[in-house]
Design a protein around this motif. Sequence first.
Motif, PDB file in Angstrom:
ATOM      1  N   GLU A 138      24.752 151.029  44.294  1.00 49.10           N
ATOM      2  CA  GLU A 138      25.156 149.829  43.549  1.00 49.10           C
ATOM      3  C   GLU A 138      25.444 150.205  42.090  1.00 49.10           C
ATOM      4  O   GLU A 138      24.575 150.769  41.408  1.00 49.10           O
ATOM      5  CB  GLU A 138      24.047 148.772  43.607  1.00 49.10           C
ATOM      6  CG  GLU A 138      24.043 147.928  44.876  1.00 49.10           C
ATOM      7  CD  GLU A 138      25.273 147.036  45.036  1.00 49.10           C
ATOM      8  OE1 GLU A 138      26.123 146.986  44.107  1.00 49.10           O
ATOM      9  OE2 GLU A 138      25.388 146.394  46.097  1.00 49.10           O
ATOM     10  N   LYS A 139      26.639 149.878  41.616  1.00 47.84           N
ATOM     11  CA  LYS A 139      27.067 150.395  40.310  1.00 47.84           C
ATOM     12  C   LYS A 139      26.208 149.891  39.143  1.00 47.84           C
ATOM     13  O   LYS A 139      25.959 150.619  38.193  1.00 47.84           O
ATOM     14  CB  LYS A 139      28.546 150.109  40.073  1.00 47.84           C
ATOM     15  CG  LYS A 139      29.002 148.682  40.234  1.00 47.84           C
ATOM     16  CD  LYS A 139      30.523 148.621  40.161  1.00 47.84           C
ATOM     17  CE  LYS A 139      31.066 147.218  40.260  1.00 47.84           C
ATOM     18  NZ  LYS A 139      30.789 146.564  41.565  1.00 47.84           N
ATOM     19  N   SER A 156      31.226 151.393  43.870  1.00 46.14           N
ATOM     20  CA  SER A 156      29.862 151.889  43.727  1.00 46.14           C
ATOM     21  C   SER A 156      29.916 153.098  42.804  1.00 46.14           C
ATOM     22  O   SER A 156      30.997 153.500  42.372  1.00 46.14           O
ATOM     23  CB  SER A 156      29.336 152.343  45.097  1.00 46.14           C
ATOM     24  OG  SER A 156      30.026 153.532  45.514  1.00 46.14           O
ATOM     25  N   ALA A 158      25.351 150.472  47.936  1.00 52.96           N
ATOM     26  CA  ALA A 158      26.349 149.418  47.765  1.00 52.96           C
ATOM     27  C   ALA A 158      27.015 149.146  49.114  1.00 52.96           C
ATOM     28  O   ALA A 158      26.775 149.865  50.097  1.00 52.96           O
ATOM     29  CB  ALA A 158      27.387 149.867  46.739  1.00 52.96           C
TER      30      ALA A 158
END
Length: 265
Positions: free
Chosen positions: A216-217, A211, A235
Amino acid sequence: MKILFVGDVFGSAGRKIVREHLGHVRESHKVDLTVINGENAAGGFGITPGLAEELFDLGADVITTGNHVWDKRELIEYMKSVPADSHERPRRVLRPANLQHGLPGYGVYEGRLADGQTYAVINLMGRVFMNGTNDPFHAAGRILETVKAKVILLDFHAEATSEKVAMGWHLDGRVTAVLGTHTHIPTADERVLPGGTAYQTDVGMSGPYDSVIGVEKELVLNRFLTGMSGKFEAATANPKMCAALISCDPLTGKAHRIQRIMLGE
Ligand code: FE2
């Protein structure tokens, strides 16, 4: 005396990994006092009364927070549901002590363990790259004039390493531990300072490490690549529990040892 401090619990992945590890870590190290930073427990943004109860059920004695403390508004009523001298669970959820005057909640808790040992937990927030806080250095000094316990742990929720390192030196010999939170990345600088204060710039997040500091990346990358704002979501992949384990003399409050912990699935 052993103190376990668990770094910022982030979303459902963070809660799950803490549920998996907290019990056996507390048991195997004979932990006396457990403090958890829970300010990102609710999907990364704040903590609800229900999630605070969940962390207490897992073994937390005190829950600290930071800049996300007010994200879940129901926490305000929870904090206000008990008086200042209470030892009930809502009183053991702290917000940074150096916020504007008159806000709900408390930034310091003094408690007593089942064996009679007294302790204090202080929550402060940094000013560098952060908003809405008063000088944490003078706030710490004023708080320490009122604290009676010898064993004192500070969760310093701050962005800048320089501000955290400075706080460590400022309080060396005056508190048992100065532990940094908020950046969600554990630092490898844990040590006991010459005056007997255990120090770590950041304990690290207890949450998903695949992440960008819990989010969330792809969502964060997209913001960096396009400059367009968008909703952030927590994430879930590769969760780890990050914590610091401190041994100290219960009579003087001086730390002997600090150990970094990172446990995955
Ligand atoms: Fe934070």
